[in-house]
Design an enzyme around this catalytic site. Sequence first.
Site, PDB file in Angstrom:
ATOM      1  CB  ALA A 295       8.396  -3.812  10.186  1.00 52.05           C
TER       2      ALA A 295
ATOM      3  CD  GLN B 188      -2.657  -1.177   2.592  1.00 53.12           C
ATOM      4  OE1 GLN B 188      -2.130  -1.416   3.672  1.00 53.12           O
ATOM      5  NE2 GLN B 188      -3.942  -0.909   2.493  1.00 53.12           N
TER       6      GLN B 188
ATOM      7  CG  HIS C  49      -2.783   2.290  -2.078  1.00 52.05           C
ATOM      8  ND1 HIS C  49      -2.886   2.559  -0.737  1.00 52.05           N
ATOM      9  CD2 HIS C  49      -3.764   1.396  -2.348  1.00 52.05           C
ATOM     10  CE1 HIS C  49      -3.891   1.854  -0.216  1.00 52.05           C
ATOM     11  NE2 HIS C  49      -4.431   1.138  -1.177  1.00 52.05           N
TER      12      HIS C  49
ATOM     13  N   GLY D 199       2.875  -4.188   9.078  1.00 56.41           N
ATOM     14  CA  GLY D 199       2.648  -2.759   9.305  1.00 56.41           C
ATOM     15  C   GLY D 199       1.466  -2.151   8.599  1.00 56.41           C
TER      16      GLY D 199
ATOM     17  CG  ASN E  80       0.675  -3.537  12.963  1.00 54.30           C
ATOM     18  OD1 ASN E  80       1.332  -2.501  13.094  1.00 54.30           O
ATOM     19  ND2 ASN E  80      -0.470  -3.586  12.314  1.00 54.30           N
TER      20      ASN E  80
ATOM     21  CB  VAL F  43       2.939   5.771  -2.994  1.00 51.51           C
ATOM     22  CG1 VAL F  43       1.524   5.227  -3.113  1.00 51.51           C
ATOM     23  CG2 VAL F  43       2.991   6.884  -1.949  1.00 51.51           C
TER      24      VAL F  43
END
Length: 247
Positions: free
Chosen positions: A233, A99, A122, A189, A215, A101
Amino acid sequence: MDVLEQVAERIKSARGIFVFIGSGLSAASGVPLYRDEEGKYIHPEVLPYTQRKTFDEDPARMLAWYNQKRASLDRVWPNGAHYALAKLAAFKPCVFATQNVDGLLEQALEHEDVDAEVLRLHGSLRISRCDACKTRDYSNAEWGLENRCQRCGELLRPDVVWFGEPLPRGLVDAATEALLESSVCLIVGSSGLVFPAAELPSYASERGLYVVEVNTHESHFSADADVFLKGPAEEVLPALNEAIGLL
Ligand SMILES: [Zn+2]
């Protein structure tokens, strides 16, 4: 056997790993998080810039904000979690659905000379695109009303997905297909709040994959996960690699 060793054994015998990634992976690199643990926006002033309608109403303002955001990527680097995933992908076939970018995972993979598929659900802040003719532009030129598509003359914009826009269907299908080929789903995460991408891990659980969540806090996914590894992480993933026996 402790829980990390159990996960390590599952990974060693897995035929493939589907890795689902959210912003927690890049937090230690200094990429700012949008939301807190409860899903609330940490900086409410960024909210308009996540919405397609801001671009429609005031493209100059939207693009100026994204120029700054892209420039901030020049000051961030992959962290230990990105490199740990790259090393994992050198050991087992991994498909990454992210997710994020920021392109930091891709940098780590390149640095480790590992070839693995990264499905950018994304999009990417490092690429531009023209909505009219779908041409992509990799020139990194400043966005603005003057920066136009070479092919059709329409405005260029960041190649990211805004609220009010659909996720690229082909990518979601590719992610679903990759998931079905895997026996372990590793979630790193992600708060699990942005749909429909966030439905993938629950789907993994339904399809019988062994689901591991990494997480700092429990999330939307935790109830479906077989194992919850609590911690940042950049600490948990290197420890997991060590348990697998990867250097
Ligand atoms: Zn165009």
